[in-house]
Design an enzyme around this catalytic site. Sequence first.
Site, PDB file in Angstrom:
ATOM      1  N   SER A  65       0.822  -1.209   0.000  1.00 34.57           N
ATOM      2  CA  SER A  65       0.000   0.000   0.000  1.00 34.57           C
ATOM      3  C   SER A  65       0.855   1.259   0.000  1.00 34.57           C
ATOM      4  O   SER A  65       1.498   1.539  -0.991  1.00 34.57           O
ATOM      5  CB  SER A  65      -1.041   0.033   1.114  1.00 34.57           C
ATOM      6  N   HIS A  70       3.344  14.647   4.958  1.00 38.43           N
ATOM      7  CA  HIS A  70       3.059  15.996   4.460  1.00 38.43           C
ATOM      8  C   HIS A  70       3.515  16.939   5.567  1.00 38.43           C
ATOM      9  O   HIS A  70       3.105  16.781   6.721  1.00 38.43           O
ATOM     10  CB  HIS A  70       1.568  16.188   4.181  1.00 38.43           C
ATOM     11  N   CYS A  85      -1.636  -3.571   3.618  1.00 37.70           N
ATOM     12  CA  CYS A  85      -2.578  -4.664   3.400  1.00 37.70           C
ATOM     13  C   CYS A  85      -1.966  -5.970   3.882  1.00 37.70           C
ATOM     14  O   CYS A  85      -0.759  -6.160   3.794  1.00 37.70           O
ATOM     15  CB  CYS A  85      -2.899  -4.792   1.913  1.00 37.70           C
TER      16      CYS A  85
END
Length: 123
Positions: A65, A70, A85
């Site tokens: 995944s 940020h 996952c």
Amino acid sequence: MEYSTFGKHIIVDLWGVDFSLLDDMHFLEYHLVTAADYSGAHVLNVSKKEFQPYGVTVLVLLSESHLSIHTYPEQNFAAIDCYTCGTTVEPQIAIDYIVNILKPERMHIKRLIRGIGEIVTAD
């Protein structure tokens, strides 16, 4: 072959992180890739962007995944997201590594279990 939809999703807000760490794209890329490796994930690609006048986004695409950060250096803030996952990768290892590198003054974290019907909070 049938794959399980089970996944672990950890979202983290870090406050009080040093400006220079949050505005250094290459530093963050190196440490996110290292964190992914430590967690047992398989890195497929890295996408990154520097913003003006400040801030960075780094997205590590994983076979399992993703891992992303940020940053808002002027507010000493970073938002981290790690979703994996299956059961072979442990996203908490990646998160712990990044937190240890960035040394925030405070942290808010949510752990979710996904893909089993309802989204379950694992805290």
